[in-house]
Motif scaffolding. Structure first.
Motif, mmCIF file in Angstrom:
data_model
loop_
_atom_site.group_PDB
_atom_site.id
_atom_site.type_symbol
_atom_site.label_atom_id
_atom_site.label_comp_id
_atom_site.label_asym_id
_atom_site.label_seq_id
_atom_site.Cartn_x
_atom_site.Cartn_y
_atom_site.Cartn_z
ATOM 1 N N ARG A 1 0.830 -1.209 0.000
ATOM 2 C CA ARG A 1 0.000 0.000 0.000
ATOM 3 C C ARG A 1 0.866 1.262 0.000
ATOM 4 N NH1 ARG A 1 -5.289 1.189 0.876
ATOM 5 N NH2 ARG A 1 -5.741 -1.013 1.193
ATOM 6 N N PHE A 2 2.011 1.232 0.676
ATOM 7 C CA PHE A 2 2.892 2.397 0.728
ATOM 8 C C PHE A 2 3.758 2.542 -0.526
ATOM 9 C CE2 PHE A 2 2.825 2.508 5.610
ATOM 10 C CZ PHE A 2 1.936 3.576 5.614
ATOM 11 N N SER A 3 3.939 1.473 -1.298
ATOM 12 C CA SER A 3 4.896 1.474 -2.408
ATOM 13 C C SER A 3 4.333 2.175 -3.646
ATOM 14 C CB SER A 3 5.283 0.041 -2.778
ATOM 15 O OG SER A 3 5.978 -0.569 -1.723
ATOM 16 N N LYS A 4 5.160 3.019 -4.254
ATOM 17 C CA LYS A 4 4.798 3.673 -5.508
ATOM 18 C C LYS A 4 4.753 2.659 -6.649
ATOM 19 C CE LYS A 4 6.937 8.140 -4.375
ATOM 20 N NZ LYS A 4 5.780 9.031 -4.663
ATOM 21 N N ASN A 5 5.641 1.681 -6.592
ATOM 22 C CA ASN A 5 5.707 0.660 -7.636
ATOM 23 C C ASN A 5 4.998 -0.612 -7.177
ATOM 24 O OD1 ASN A 5 8.223 0.596 -5.858
ATOM 25 N ND2 ASN A 5 8.283 -1.434 -6.763
ATOM 26 N N ILE A 6 4.651 -1.438 -8.143
ATOM 27 C CA ILE A 6 4.045 -2.732 -7.818
ATOM 28 C C ILE A 6 5.045 -3.551 -7.007
ATOM 29 C CG2 ILE A 6 3.124 -4.869 -8.798
ATOM 30 C CD1 ILE A 6 2.270 -3.226 -11.236
ATOM 31 N N LEU A 7 4.610 -4.112 -5.898
ATOM 32 C CA LEU A 7 5.515 -4.842 -5.010
ATOM 33 C C LEU A 7 6.111 -6.040 -5.740
ATOM 34 C CD1 LEU A 7 6.484 -4.810 -2.016
ATOM 35 C CD2 LEU A 7 4.733 -6.538 -1.578
ATOM 36 N N PRO A 8 7.451 -6.108 -5.862
ATOM 37 C CA PRO A 8 8.078 -7.256 -6.553
ATOM 38 C C PRO A 8 7.718 -8.567 -5.869
ATOM 39 C CG PRO A 8 9.663 -5.471 -6.237
ATOM 40 C CD PRO A 8 8.442 -5.106 -5.438
ATOM 41 N N THR A 9 7.425 -9.573 -6.675
ATOM 42 C CA THR A 9 7.038 -10.873 -6.110
ATOM 43 C C THR A 9 8.166 -11.486 -5.287
ATOM 44 O OG1 THR A 9 7.709 -11.956 -8.163
ATOM 45 C CG2 THR A 9 5.390 -11.348 -7.955
ATOM 46 N N GLY A 10 9.418 -11.197 -5.664
ATOM 47 C CA GLY A 10 10.553 -11.717 -4.904
ATOM 48 C C GLY A 10 10.604 -11.165 -3.496
ATOM 49 N N VAL A 11 10.203 -9.898 -3.329
ATOM 50 C CA VAL A 11 10.190 -9.284 -2.001
ATOM 51 C C VAL A 11 9.102 -9.920 -1.135
ATOM 52 C CG1 VAL A 11 9.765 -7.144 -0.736
ATOM 53 C CG2 VAL A 11 11.168 -7.110 -2.799
ATOM 54 N N ALA A 12 7.915 -10.084 -1.706
ATOM 55 C CA ALA A 12 6.824 -10.719 -0.962
ATOM 56 C C ALA A 12 7.198 -12.143 -0.559
ATOM 57 C CB ALA A 12 5.551 -10.718 -1.805
ATOM 58 N N LYS A 13 7.846 -12.853 -1.470
ATOM 59 C CA LYS A 13 8.270 -14.229 -1.177
ATOM 60 C C LYS A 13 9.330 -14.254 -0.082
ATOM 61 C CE LYS A 13 9.923 -18.423 -3.478
ATOM 62 N NZ LYS A 13 10.423 -18.995 -4.746
ATOM 63 N N PHE A 14 10.256 -13.297 -0.130
ATOM 64 C CA PHE A 14 11.302 -13.191 0.887
ATOM 65 C C PHE A 14 10.697 -12.949 2.272
ATOM 66 C CE2 PHE A 14 14.199 -10.261 3.203
ATOM 67 C CZ PHE A 14 15.239 -11.137 3.446
ATOM 68 N N ILE A 15 9.720 -12.043 2.334
ATOM 69 C CA ILE A 15 9.069 -11.740 3.613
ATOM 70 C C ILE A 15 8.376 -12.980 4.163
ATOM 71 C CG2 ILE A 15 7.213 -10.412 4.689
ATOM 72 C CD1 ILE A 15 7.871 -8.150 2.712
ATOM 73 N N ARG A 16 7.666 -13.694 3.290
ATOM 74 C CA ARG A 16 6.943 -14.896 3.750
ATOM 75 C C ARG A 16 7.904 -15.995 4.179
ATOM 76 N NH1 ARG A 16 3.430 -13.304 -0.760
ATOM 77 N NH2 ARG A 16 1.442 -12.587 0.129
#
Length: 281
Positions: free
Chosen positions: A143-158
């Motif tokens: 929600r805070f990101s100007k760009n679409i959240l990279p899938t690699g970042v979401a995967k890293f967090i999970r």
């Protein structure tokens, strides 16, 4: 003649230096282009073994092709595929974004206008330890990101938060306990010889001294029922995410009906460091 010669010499030196700088920049761009071609088919190749890798440690990172959201001016930060986050310190949402990023990431540089943060396994562990759940981190960051959240970042967090926070060491009545919401996690820990040797057998008791009740289950774990802890962090996340107050009230009513249950077992005081080390390993 000396003055003219000196002037000509300085002019030649400046020209040579400028030419070197131009050539160096051209070489760097050529290397970046070559690197992009090699990695063109790897959309999110930055994620490897629960670590985010930068595009290039020597050449720097080029994320100029990140797809921006249509309403990007209303959002305060960029989230890069290597886990770096840049925050606009002059943005209206800076205070909320700052509190959130401090909770989930490590500050790298904070000059006057643009702040830099980095997602790391340890920063995400600290976030989970304060009761910020995985999907809330992904959702609010997106929600805070100007760009679409990279899938690699979401995967890293999970990946990083999948096991973190599943068990914790707590001190109750001057005695150390390993506590978790998941009995399977405690059973897995007790398969380790050193941890099982550090366990202390407890008597089956039922008390309500701290606002909850305790009893023993079939595994010999102490079952503790109490109110939800650290609701403030969850409330802040909901405010950042723009949830309506009516939704919050409904959630609070549901939580009022359902109580949180944890299980735990006691360990010897002199074995605390051993248990912590084995659990991390």
């Amino acid at each position: 003649m000396n003055v003219v010669d000196d002037y000509n010499t300085e002019e030649v030196d400046e020209y040579t230096s400028a030419k070197k700088l131009v050539q160096r920049a051209a070489d760097r761009e050529a290397l970046l282009s070559l690197f992009k071609k090699k990695n063109k088919s790897k959309d999110d190749a930055h994620f490897t073994d629960s670590k985010l890798q930068s595009t290039s440690t020597e050449l720097g990172s080029d994320f100029s092709n990140l797809p921006l959201k249509t309403d990007h001016p209303s959002r305060p930060c960029w989230t890069c595929p290597d886990g770096t986050i840049y925050l606009e310190a002059f943005h209206d949402l800076y205070p909320k974004a700052y509190d959130f990023l401090v909770a989930i990431s490590e500050p790298v540089a904070r000059p006057e206008y643009i702040h830099e943060y980095k997602l790391t396994p340890y920063s995400l562990y600290a976030a989970v330890a304060t009761n910020i759940d995985t999907e809330s981190i992904v959702k609010v960051l997106n929600r805070f990101s100007k760009n679409i959240l990279p899938t690699g970042v979401a995967k890293f967090i999970r990946e990083c938060t999948k096991r973190y926070g599943k068990a914790k060491l707590v001190l109750k009545h001057n005695k150390y306990h390993v506590e978790s919401e998941y009995p399977a996690v405690l059973r897995e820990l007790l398969r380790d010889d050193l941890i099982s040797q550090a366990r202390v057998a407890e008597e089956t008791t039922t008390t309500g001294g701290d606002g909850g009740t305790t009893e023993a289950n079939k595994d010999g774990f102490v079952v503790h029922t109490k109110a939800e802890e650290m609701e403030e962090n969850l409330r802040i996340l909901k405010e950042m995410d723009g949830d309506s107050s009516s939704d919050d009230e409904d959630g609070d009513n549901e939580k009022g009906k359902e109580q949180k249950t944890t299980v735990s077992f006691q360990i010897k005081g002199d074995s605390v460091e051993v248990v912590k080390r084995r659990a991390i390993e």
